[in-house]
Design a protein around this motif. Sequence first.
Motif, PDB file in Angstrom:
ATOM      1  N   VAL A  57       8.338  -3.498  -2.613  1.00  0.00           N
ATOM      2  CA  VAL A  57       7.678  -2.272  -2.136  1.00  0.00           C
ATOM      3  C   VAL A  57       8.332  -1.704  -0.879  1.00  0.00           C
ATOM      4  CG1 VAL A  57       5.422  -2.807  -3.137  1.00  0.00           C
ATOM      5  CG2 VAL A  57       5.938  -3.602  -0.834  1.00  0.00           C
ATOM      6  N   SER A  80       6.816  -6.374  -7.588  1.00  0.00           N
ATOM      7  CA  SER A  80       5.650  -5.671  -7.026  1.00  0.00           C
ATOM      8  C   SER A  80       4.698  -5.300  -8.139  1.00  0.00           C
ATOM      9  CB  SER A  80       6.088  -4.384  -6.325  1.00  0.00           C
ATOM     10  OG  SER A  80       6.611  -3.469  -7.276  1.00  0.00           O
ATOM     11  N   ASN A  81       3.475  -5.097  -7.737  1.00  0.00           N
ATOM     12  CA  ASN A  81       2.486  -4.563  -8.665  1.00  0.00           C
ATOM     13  C   ASN A  81       2.634  -3.046  -8.691  1.00  0.00           C
ATOM     14  OD1 ASN A  81       0.206  -4.359 -10.299  1.00  0.00           O
ATOM     15  ND2 ASN A  81      -1.182  -4.329  -8.544  1.00  0.00           N
ATOM     16  N   GLY A  82       2.530  -2.420  -7.517  1.00  0.00           N
ATOM     17  CA  GLY A  82       2.698  -0.966  -7.428  1.00  0.00           C
ATOM     18  C   GLY A  82       4.151  -0.571  -7.665  1.00  0.00           C
ATOM     19  N   LEU A 105      -1.763 -10.460  -8.800  1.00  0.00           N
ATOM     20  CA  LEU A 105      -2.209 -10.236  -7.420  1.00  0.00           C
ATOM     21  C   LEU A 105      -3.682  -9.839  -7.342  1.00  0.00           C
ATOM     22  CD1 LEU A 105       0.816  -8.156  -6.086  1.00  0.00           C
ATOM     23  CD2 LEU A 105       0.499 -10.616  -6.076  1.00  0.00           C
ATOM     24  N   ARG A 246      -2.974   1.794  -1.271  1.00  0.00           N
ATOM     25  CA  ARG A 246      -1.788   2.371  -0.646  1.00  0.00           C
ATOM     26  C   ARG A 246      -2.247   3.365   0.409  1.00  0.00           C
ATOM     27  NH1 ARG A 246       0.696  -1.205  -2.515  1.00  0.00           N
ATOM     28  NH2 ARG A 246       2.584  -1.141  -3.801  1.00  0.00           N
ATOM     29  N   HIS A 296      -0.345  -5.076   5.753  1.00  0.00           N
ATOM     30  CA  HIS A 296      -0.098  -5.109   4.301  1.00  0.00           C
ATOM     31  C   HIS A 296       0.051  -6.555   3.796  1.00  0.00           C
ATOM     32  CE1 HIS A 296       1.726  -2.705   0.721  1.00  0.00           C
ATOM     33  NE2 HIS A 296       1.105  -3.791   0.296  1.00  0.00           N
ATOM     34  N   SER A 299      -2.100  -9.213  -0.611  1.00  0.00           N
ATOM     35  CA  SER A 299      -1.676 -10.013  -1.768  1.00  0.00           C
ATOM     36  C   SER A 299      -0.853 -11.228  -1.348  1.00  0.00           C
ATOM     37  CB  SER A 299      -0.848  -9.159  -2.728  1.00  0.00           C
ATOM     38  OG  SER A 299       0.412  -8.882  -2.144  1.00  0.00           O
ATOM     39  N   ARG A 305       2.987 -14.946  -4.856  1.00  0.00           N
ATOM     40  CA  ARG A 305       4.417 -14.571  -4.817  1.00  0.00           C
ATOM     41  C   ARG A 305       5.215 -15.340  -5.883  1.00  0.00           C
ATOM     42  NH1 ARG A 305       2.743 -10.569  -2.601  1.00  0.00           N
ATOM     43  NH2 ARG A 305       2.751 -10.260  -0.351  1.00  0.00           N
ATOM     44  N   MET A 308       4.497 -13.743  -9.110  1.00  0.00           N
ATOM     45  CA  MET A 308       5.250 -12.480  -9.216  1.00  0.00           C
ATOM     46  C   MET A 308       6.697 -12.763  -9.636  1.00  0.00           C
ATOM     47  SD  MET A 308       3.945 -10.601  -5.741  1.00  0.00           S
ATOM     48  CE  MET A 308       4.640  -8.953  -5.894  1.00  0.00           C
TER      49      MET A 308
END
Length: 333
Positions: A57, A80-82, A105, A246, A296, A299, A305, A308
């Motif tokens: 991100v 990343s998720n987003g 996450l 976000r 931030h 997560s 991690r 991910m």
Amino acid sequence: MTTKKKPKVYVTRKLPDAVETRMRELFDAELNIDDRPRTKDELIEAVRSVDVLVPTVTDRIDAEVIDEAGPQMKLIASFSNGTDHIDVEAAARRGITVTNTPNVLTEDTADMTMALILAVPRRLAEGARVLTDNPGEWAGWSPTWMLGRRIHGKRIGIVGMGRIGTAVARRAKAFGLSIHYHNRKRVNPATEDELEATYWDSLDQMLARVDIVSVNCPSTPATYHLISARRLALLQPTSYIVNTARGDVIDETALIKILREGKIAGAGLDVFENEPAVNPKLVKLANEGKVVILPHMSSATLEGRIDMGDKVIINIRTFIDGHRPPNRVLPFR
Ligand code: DGY
């Protein structure tokens, strides 16, 4: 025996050792052991020659970077998720597949959302500072000192009832909050029943009626400043707003203004509009106990991690083997 050529994979940030080791076993992976964020020029240089880019991100993979990709680069497997840091549209135009790491996450992010939902009304950060910043100055318990506001029995309004929003709702229900939500689509009746949730198709109407707002929708062109100055003005003066999604979903300047004017009771923020920069006015509000700000980290668990990393690896392997990767991200319509 011929050795199969490993795909060249460029990883932009330091990942957990277990993930990096597996990546080196499977791919011709260029790691970032020092974790220095890569510059745009470095990203451009990488995409000219690698097969797969693994950004996070913190990297802006915009059209300028994507247009420099060599013909061999066919996959952006984001850690990343987003995916708001990637111009997915530009990637699609260049025939580059984009993947992300959804699901893993959800619980961690929902836990930290709940922590912020508690922290702001119950003055957790302020209380913790009393004993660390001025040890010895605490005069002891008093009936009217450090009073916060009760959570139990209040209404929470969840903006974005996807996986994370639903996980937040489950936790919030366990804390005695009644669940309200706004979403593009109504969730299935079984979930609504389980959560005893009230659906609002009008975000404005929901915002005006709840005690705590939790922002859990992704950042997309449609959600940019979804919580605008006009909508913030609908909130009750006793309400709180929490954002672990976000930063740009909320108009941060407008939020600072209403917090400063005392038009809402407080905010809990894990994300900011111009990360990693944090508006000094927010820091000031945090020092005054009106907001709790986190860097931030909602997560940020080792387990998350690693999960991910596993997803990134599966996406790359599936793609390299000629199949559709499980976590493909499509451009917004
Ligand atoms: C993500 O992966 O999108 C998260 O925001 C990281 O915390």
